[in-house]
Design a protein around this motif. Structure first.
Motif, PDB file in Angstrom:
ATOM      1  N   GLN A   7       0.548  -1.391  -0.435  1.00  0.00           N
ATOM      2  CA  GLN A   7      -0.116  -0.084   0.196  1.00  0.00           C
ATOM      3  C   GLN A   7       0.662   1.308  -0.245  1.00  0.00           C
ATOM      4  OE1 GLN A   7      -2.447  -0.616   3.527  1.00  0.00           O
ATOM      5  NE2 GLN A   7      -3.809  -1.563   2.600  1.00  0.00           N
ATOM      6  N   VAL A   9       2.543   4.579  -1.560  1.00  0.00           N
ATOM      7  CA  VAL A   9       2.184   6.087  -2.372  1.00  0.00           C
ATOM      8  C   VAL A   9       3.422   6.868  -2.509  1.00  0.00           C
ATOM      9  CG1 VAL A   9       0.133   5.667  -1.268  1.00  0.00           C
ATOM     10  CG2 VAL A   9       1.539   7.045  -0.244  1.00  0.00           C
ATOM     11  N   ASP A  20      -1.028  12.380  -3.936  1.00  0.00           N
ATOM     12  CA  ASP A  20      -0.635  10.929  -3.694  1.00  0.00           C
ATOM     13  C   ASP A  20      -0.710  10.207  -4.485  1.00  0.00           C
ATOM     14  OD1 ASP A  20       0.980  11.869  -1.110  1.00  0.00           O
ATOM     15  OD2 ASP A  20      -1.369  10.923   0.387  1.00  0.00           O
ATOM     16  N   PRO A  22      -0.823   6.372  -5.592  1.00  0.00           N
ATOM     17  CA  PRO A  22      -0.809   4.945  -4.828  1.00  0.00           C
ATOM     18  C   PRO A  22       0.314   4.309  -6.484  1.00  0.00           C
ATOM     19  CG  PRO A  22      -2.883   5.262  -5.599  1.00  0.00           C
ATOM     20  CD  PRO A  22      -2.139   6.978  -6.183  1.00  0.00           C
ATOM     21  N   ARG A  23       1.052   3.101  -5.274  1.00  0.00           N
ATOM     22  CA  ARG A  23       2.223   2.847  -5.914  1.00  0.00           C
ATOM     23  C   ARG A  23       1.719   0.863  -5.977  1.00  0.00           C
ATOM     24  NH1 ARG A  23       3.449   5.118 -10.291  1.00  0.00           N
ATOM     25  NH2 ARG A  23       4.321   7.754  -9.861  1.00  0.00           N
TER      26      ARG A  23
END
Length: 95
Positions: A7, A9, A20, A22-23
Motif C-alpha cells: 500500500q 504511495v 499521493d 498509489p504505487r
C-alpha cells in the motif's frame, strides 16, 4: 534485511500542495536501505499543505519543471553572452 512495502504511495510536493499516487507493493533490497522511519499520522494532519488530485499535482510539477528549464536556459545564454561556457550535465561523465 530486505523490506516488503505494501500500500505504498508516492507523494509529490509542489510549493504548498501535494498529491499521493498509489504505487502498490515494493520489495527493497537491504543493501539499498539507508533510513527507515514511521510517519506520525497525528502530526501529518497538522501540516499547512493542501492535498490535491493526482492530475492537478502532476500538471503543477510539469509547469514547475518547465519554468526551471527555462530559467536554466536563460542562465546559460547569459553566460555565453559573457564569453563563458558551462558544460552540460550529460557530458560531465566524459571528464
Amino acid at each position: 534485511a530486505n523490506l516488503v512495502l505494501h500500500q505504498t504511495v508516492e507523494r509529490i510536493h509542489v510549493s504548498k500542495k501535494y498529491g499521493d499516487i498509489p504505487r502498490g507493493i515494493f520489495v527493497v533490497r537491504g543493501e539499498n536501505v539507508v533510513l527507515l522511519g514511521e510517519i506520525d499520522l497525528e502530526k501529518e494532519s497538522d501540516t499547512p499543505l493542501q492535498q490535491v488530485s493526482i492530475e492537478e499535482i502532476l500538471e503543477e510539477q510539469r509547469v514547475e519543471q518547465q519554468a526551471k528549464q527555462e530559467s536554466e536556459k536563460l542562465k546559460v545564454q547569459a553566460l555565453k553572452e559573457r564569453g563563458l561556457s558551462v558544460p552540460r550535465a550529460d557530458t560531465l561523465d566524459e571528464y
